[in-house]
Every structure is written in structure tokens, then in C-alpha cells.
Write a protein that holds these residues in place. Sequence first.
Motif, PDB file in Angstrom:
ATOM      1  N   ARG A 181      11.261  -1.229  12.561  1.00 63.69           N
ATOM      2  CA  ARG A 181      11.577  -1.435  11.143  1.00 63.69           C
ATOM      3  C   ARG A 181      11.874  -0.095  10.495  1.00 63.69           C
ATOM      4  N   SER A 182      12.859  -0.097   9.644  1.00 63.89           N
ATOM      5  CA  SER A 182      13.144   1.110   8.878  1.00 63.89           C
ATOM      6  C   SER A 182      13.669   0.684   7.525  1.00 63.89           C
ATOM      7  N   ILE A 183      13.623   1.588   6.605  1.00 66.87           N
ATOM      8  CA  ILE A 183      14.084   1.303   5.251  1.00 66.87           C
ATOM      9  C   ILE A 183      15.536   1.768   5.134  1.00 66.87           C
ATOM     10  N   HIS A 195       6.754   9.688   2.696  1.00 68.52           N
ATOM     11  CA  HIS A 195       6.855   8.533   3.581  1.00 68.52           C
ATOM     12  C   HIS A 195       5.997   8.766   4.816  1.00 68.52           C
ATOM     13  N   TRP A 239       4.378   6.558   8.644  1.00 68.74           N
ATOM     14  CA  TRP A 239       4.286   5.403   9.533  1.00 68.74           C
ATOM     15  C   TRP A 239       2.848   5.309  10.014  1.00 68.74           C
ATOM     16  N   ASN A 258       4.210   0.442  11.058  1.00 70.90           N
ATOM     17  CA  ASN A 258       4.547  -0.010   9.708  1.00 70.90           C
ATOM     18  C   ASN A 258       4.924   1.189   8.858  1.00 70.90           C
ATOM     19  N   GLY A 259       6.018   1.064   8.115  1.00 67.98           N
ATOM     20  CA  GLY A 259       6.497   2.159   7.289  1.00 67.98           C
ATOM     21  C   GLY A 259       6.019   2.060   5.858  1.00 67.98           C
ATOM     22  N   GLU A 304       6.534   4.047   1.952  1.00 71.62           N
ATOM     23  CA  GLU A 304       7.272   4.994   1.116  1.00 71.62           C
ATOM     24  C   GLU A 304       6.574   5.043  -0.239  1.00 71.62           C
ATOM     25  N   ASP A 308       7.524  -4.996  -1.036  1.00 74.25           N
ATOM     26  CA  ASP A 308       7.815  -5.172   0.382  1.00 74.25           C
ATOM     27  C   ASP A 308       9.333  -5.234   0.503  1.00 74.25           C
ATOM     28  N   TYR A 317       8.764  -3.178   5.074  1.00 71.84           N
ATOM     29  CA  TYR A 317       8.478  -1.773   4.778  1.00 71.84           C
ATOM     30  C   TYR A 317       7.839  -1.733   3.396  1.00 71.84           C
ATOM     31  N   THR A 318       6.704  -1.066   3.248  1.00 74.57           N
ATOM     32  CA  THR A 318       6.003  -1.012   1.963  1.00 74.57           C
ATOM     33  C   THR A 318       6.534   0.146   1.126  1.00 74.57           C
TER      34      THR A 318
END
Length: 186
Positions: A8-10, A27, A29, A34-35, A37, A83, A87-88
Amino acid sequence: MNTTWSSRSINPELVKGLVDLASEERHNWDSWGNGFEWVTLMNAGQLPAAAALLAKHEARLCTVTALNKQLAEPVTTLAYHFDVHGYTVTVTVPLDPAENSVPTITPWFRNADWNEREFAELFDVHVDGNTNPKRLFLDPEIDEGILNEVIPLTIMMNGACTKDMWERIMEVNAEPGEEVEKGVHE
């Protein structure tokens, strides 16, 4: 397609747009991939631009939290937690103490209404443009922000609530000149 948590990436366009609005950005991980930011806006006036950008990238508003530097002091920052496809993203908004207000984000995130009304009621944070300003919990006769004066929500939400509330009750009910022992009712 088999997607793992670590893949997963933003969206870089979203990150660039948020960084352009930010005074601070971080940012990270976690060990499960889980990412996260964190973006601190320069001022509350930038909140609508950040909300529009997040909505464009199909973000989902999870909740909003109020932060203060010390217990029983006014709220100094609001943190909007989103979300974005797993990605949070947390957008923090500093409050100007003179204005103590933020613009509404309900045009982009309808579920922000509850949080915005709660902040107005409990902490006396004004939300400019909210079209549904009616109270959620307290009677209209009670002053806005009163719960922050009686028992701050930050105390109410931690384990010290019962102890703190009991000590305040004992102080109020104490006879003149009587000293109340603190910490004995744990």
C-alpha cells in the motif's frame, strides 16, 4: 491481484498537495506495512483545501479529536483522521486562540457534522459554515464549552476520571476550612 499490506502506498499527488499546505509533514510505516502520514496545516483557513484534496482522492473521514497542551486548558489543535485506501492520514489544524474557530468540512465529508457539533458544544470551538449547529448532548441553557471547565474530556477519557471527579466532589462538599485528602479514593 494479490495486494499485501506492505504494497500500500499513498498517491504522490495527494502527498504533494498536502505538503504544499503544511507547516510540518511526517510519514512512517509500521512493522506490518501500514502507512501513516501526519500533516500540520499552517492555519485553520487551509482546512477546506485539504478536505477537498482528500475527498478527490477518495479519503474516508474516520474521526476528529481535540488536543490541548495541558489538562483543563482550552483546545489548541484539532486532528482530523482519514483513511485513504488503507493508508492513515492525520491532518492537524492549529487553532488561533483569539478566534477559536475552524471552517466546516461537511461539504466534502458529511460525517464531520457530528464531530464539529461536539467541539462547539463541549469545547466552545466555533465551526464556520456548519449548517446544522444544534446541540447533541447538552441542554441549550448550558454554556458552550462547560464540560471543559467542569471535567475536561481528556480527563474523562482516561483512567483518572473517577479519581479526579471524586476529588472535585469532595472539595465542593467540604466544610469551610476542612482540608480534603487527595489520592485516598483510588
